[in-house]
Scaffold this active site. Structure first.
Site, PDB file in Angstrom:
ATOM      1  CB  CYS A  13      -0.924   0.012   1.208  1.00 27.19           C
ATOM      2  SG  CYS A  13      -1.977  -1.440   1.301  1.00 27.19           S
ATOM      3  CG  HIS A  22      -3.213   3.375   2.457  1.00 29.93           C
ATOM      4  ND1 HIS A  22      -3.761   3.093   1.225  1.00 29.93           N
ATOM      5  CD2 HIS A  22      -3.235   2.211   3.156  1.00 29.93           C
ATOM      6  CE1 HIS A  22      -4.102   1.807   1.184  1.00 29.93           C
ATOM      7  NE2 HIS A  22      -3.786   1.254   2.350  1.00 29.93           N
ATOM      8  CG  ASN A  52      -6.735  -0.866   1.395  1.00 32.92           C
ATOM      9  OD1 ASN A  52      -6.025  -0.377   0.518  1.00 32.92           O
ATOM     10  ND2 ASN A  52      -6.238  -1.485   2.463  1.00 32.92           N
TER      11      ASN A  52
HETATM   12  N1  COA Z   1     -18.653  -8.446   9.150  1.00 30.98           N
HETATM   13  C1  COA Z   1     -19.086  -8.692  10.374  1.00 30.98           C
HETATM   14  N2  COA Z   1     -18.259  -9.055  11.385  1.00 30.98           N
HETATM   15  C2  COA Z   1     -16.942  -9.124  11.102  1.00 30.98           C
HETATM   16  C3  COA Z   1     -16.424  -8.871   9.821  1.00 30.98           C
HETATM   17  C4  COA Z   1     -17.335  -8.516   8.813  1.00 30.98           C
HETATM   18  N3  COA Z   1     -16.964  -8.241   7.551  1.00 30.98           N
HETATM   19  N4  COA Z   1     -15.088  -9.034   9.840  1.00 30.98           N
HETATM   20  C5  COA Z   1     -14.752  -9.370  11.090  1.00 30.98           C
HETATM   21  N5  COA Z   1     -15.867  -9.440  11.857  1.00 30.98           N
HETATM   22  C6  COA Z   1     -15.987  -9.783  13.275  1.00 30.98           C
HETATM   23  C7  COA Z   1     -14.840 -10.630  13.758  1.00 30.98           C
HETATM   24  O1  COA Z   1     -15.070 -11.994  13.464  1.00 30.98           O
HETATM   25  C8  COA Z   1     -14.856 -10.328  15.231  1.00 30.98           C
HETATM   26  O2  COA Z   1     -15.858 -11.081  15.823  1.00 30.98           O
HETATM   27  P1  COA Z   1     -15.657 -11.719  17.289  1.00 30.98           P
HETATM   28  O3  COA Z   1     -15.493 -10.527  18.194  1.00 30.98           O
HETATM   29  O4  COA Z   1     -16.909 -12.479  17.493  1.00 30.98           O
HETATM   30  O5  COA Z   1     -14.417 -12.543  17.198  1.00 30.98           O
HETATM   31  C9  COA Z   1     -15.283  -8.865  15.298  1.00 30.98           C
HETATM   32  O6  COA Z   1     -15.911  -8.582  14.033  1.00 30.98           O
HETATM   33  C10 COA Z   1     -14.137  -7.904  15.511  1.00 30.98           C
HETATM   34  O7  COA Z   1     -13.084  -8.244  14.611  1.00 30.98           O
HETATM   35  P2  COA Z   1     -11.770  -7.407  14.532  1.00 30.98           P
HETATM   36  O8  COA Z   1     -10.854  -8.012  13.525  1.00 30.98           O
HETATM   37  O9  COA Z   1     -11.248  -7.186  15.923  1.00 30.98           O
HETATM   38  O10 COA Z   1     -12.349  -6.026  13.966  1.00 30.98           O
HETATM   39  P3  COA Z   1     -11.658  -4.636  13.872  1.00 30.98           P
HETATM   40  O11 COA Z   1     -12.463  -3.632  14.559  1.00 30.98           O
HETATM   41  O12 COA Z   1     -10.184  -4.678  14.173  1.00 30.98           O
HETATM   42  O13 COA Z   1     -11.789  -4.317  12.307  1.00 30.98           O
HETATM   43  C11 COA Z   1     -10.389  -4.295  10.345  1.00 30.98           C
HETATM   44  C12 COA Z   1     -11.128  -5.139  11.350  1.00 30.98           C
HETATM   45  C13 COA Z   1      -9.623  -5.197   9.381  1.00 30.98           C
HETATM   46  C14 COA Z   1     -11.379  -3.439   9.620  1.00 30.98           C
HETATM   47  C15 COA Z   1      -9.378  -3.371  11.108  1.00 30.98           C
HETATM   48  O14 COA Z   1      -8.681  -4.126  12.051  1.00 30.98           O
HETATM   49  C16 COA Z   1      -8.373  -2.683  10.225  1.00 30.98           C
HETATM   50  O15 COA Z   1      -8.713  -1.858   9.398  1.00 30.98           O
HETATM   51  N6  COA Z   1      -7.061  -2.973  10.451  1.00 30.98           N
HETATM   52  C17 COA Z   1      -5.940  -2.282   9.819  1.00 30.98           C
HETATM   53  C18 COA Z   1      -5.851  -2.517   8.361  1.00 30.98           C
HETATM   54  C19 COA Z   1      -4.641  -1.866   7.822  1.00 30.98           C
HETATM   55  O16 COA Z   1      -4.274  -0.771   8.146  1.00 30.98           O
HETATM   56  N7  COA Z   1      -3.939  -2.548   6.954  1.00 30.98           N
HETATM   57  C20 COA Z   1      -2.744  -2.022   6.394  1.00 30.98           C
HETATM   58  C21 COA Z   1      -2.955  -1.462   5.060  1.00 30.98           C
HETATM   59  S1  COA Z   1      -3.596  -2.662   3.958  1.00 30.98           S
END
Ligand code: COA
Length: 327
Positions: free
Chosen positions: A113, A254, A284
């Site tokens: 990215c 980003h 993204n």
């Molecule tokens: N729909 C519904 N529930 C979802 C889901 C979706 N699409 N994806 C994950 N969940 C659930 C998980 O299973 C989890 O459930 P649980 O609590 O029962 O285990 C819950 O939502 C929380 O998951 P989590 O991964 O902790 O969510 P989050 O708030 O961290 O959000 C991202 C996930 C990926 C959106 C976030 O972590 C993120 O943006 N991370 C950084 C990404 C990044 O910067 N990458 C680098 C550049 S590519």
């Protein structure tokens, strides 16, 4: 002394829109979860038969047209991507031929990215020291081809597209790229991975088919590192250029997650309304996200001469970086 100035921008995305409601039919997710956790409402997805080259070329042509510069004047083509249609010829080599930049150096760059920021950093050094006059820097991805559409953790996040910036070496009048910083911490590489084909061993056909390569991300662990790294590298370029945070006219981060964008904006004390956000429309798009945003701002006439523009990105590697410009 020479300085690299952006004289043209362009972008191109597929026509096909995939909404959160569409995704609700594919995986166990909801529009409410996706919007509240990421800020994404829809993303563009390439159709069968469309390729990264198509979008990268359209973005390149728009940047050249805006600048009024012929492709034959381009001395260097860099395409930041990890989803090139072919390993080689590279997307940049195909763009070089298509725009008629015969004799120009061309290579693809893989920095996930952060690829566009790395591309800016390399082009900046070429233009200031190598005698090259014009460089085309592209960032483009077809992430939909590397998305596991059964994995709700990742498939709601990504979109396809390409963006371009055309840079010219000009006598330094204080406008253009002021600084570009690039960082990496390879020890954290396992947090975001796209193995593609693991070339450390010769895979059997069965293994290849079973392990069709998809992006895997430990999103939650990545989140805090992304916020910290983006804020630190932005701080670094501003401080070294002697520019105060409140002087930033546009912060172009980003577009990985709306909550990351907001948290970094708060840490950097960017003024309200001065952070560009389009994640709601594109998701993204990895290396394409910063140049797409830059082109949207530019074409909307929101960049005035002298504006301070701060771009920052973070991604798999882990790699991160920032570019600071005076428009
Ligand atoms: N729909 C519904 N529930 C979802 C889901 C979706 N699409 N994806 C994950 N969940 C659930 C998980 O299973 C989890 O459930 P649980 O609590 O029962 O285990 C819950 O939502 C929380 O998951 P989590 O991964 O902790 O969510 P989050 O708030 O961290 O959000 C991202 C996930 C990926 C959106 C976030 O972590 C993120 O943006 N991370 C950084 C990404 C990044 O910067 N990458 C680098 C550049 S590519």
């Amino acid at each position: 002394m020479k300085r690299a100035r952006i004289v043209g921008t362009g972008m191109a995305v597929p026509d096909k829109i995939l909404t959160n409601a569409d995704l609700e039919k594919i995986v166990d997710t909801t529009d409410e979860w996706i919007v509240s956790r990421t800020g994404i409402r829809e993303r563009r997805i390439a159709s069968e038969g469309e390729s990264l080259f198509d979008f990268a070329l359209a973005a390149a042509e728009r940047a050249l047209e805006m600048a009024g510069i012929a492709g034959s004047e381009v001395d260097l083509v860099i395409c930041a991507t990890f989803s090139s249609d072919l390993v080689f010829p590279t997307t940049s080599a195909r763009i070089q031929a298509a725009i008629g930049a015969s004799g120009a150096a061309a290579f693809d760059l893989s920095a996930a990215c952060t690829g566009f920021i790395y591309g800016l950093g390399i082009a900046d050094r070429f233009l200031r020291t190598d005698g090259a006059r014009t460089a085309l820097v592209l960032g483009g991805e077809l992430l939909s081809r590397f998305t596991d559409w059964t994995d709700r953790d990742t498939c709601v996040l990504f979109g396809d597209g390409a963006g371009a910036a055309l840079l010219r070496a000009e006598d330094d009048a204080g406008h253009g790229l002021l600084d570009v910083r690039m960082h990496c911490d390879g020890s954290l590489g396992d947090l975001i991975r796209l193995p593609a084909c693991d070339n450390r061993k010769s895979p059997s056909l069965g293994e290849l088919e079973a392990d069709r390569s998809f992006i895997k991300m430990r999103g939650n662990e990545t989140f805090k590192i992304a916020v910290r790294s983006l804020a630190e590298v932005s701080d670094e370029v501003l401080k070294d250029a002697g520019i105060a945070h409140e002087e930033v006219n546009w912060f172009i981060p980003h577009q990985a997650n709306r909550r990351i964008i907001d948290a970094v904006g708060r840490r950097l004390e960017i003024r309200d309304g001065h952070t560009y956000v389009n994640i709601d429309r594109y998701g993204n798009t990895s290396a394409a996200s910063v140049p797409i945003a830059l082109d949207e701002l530019n074409r909307a006439g929101k960049l005035a001469k002298g504006d301070i523009v701060l771009c920052a990105a973070f991604g798999g590697g882990l790699v991160w970086g920032a570019g600071l410009l005076r428009w």
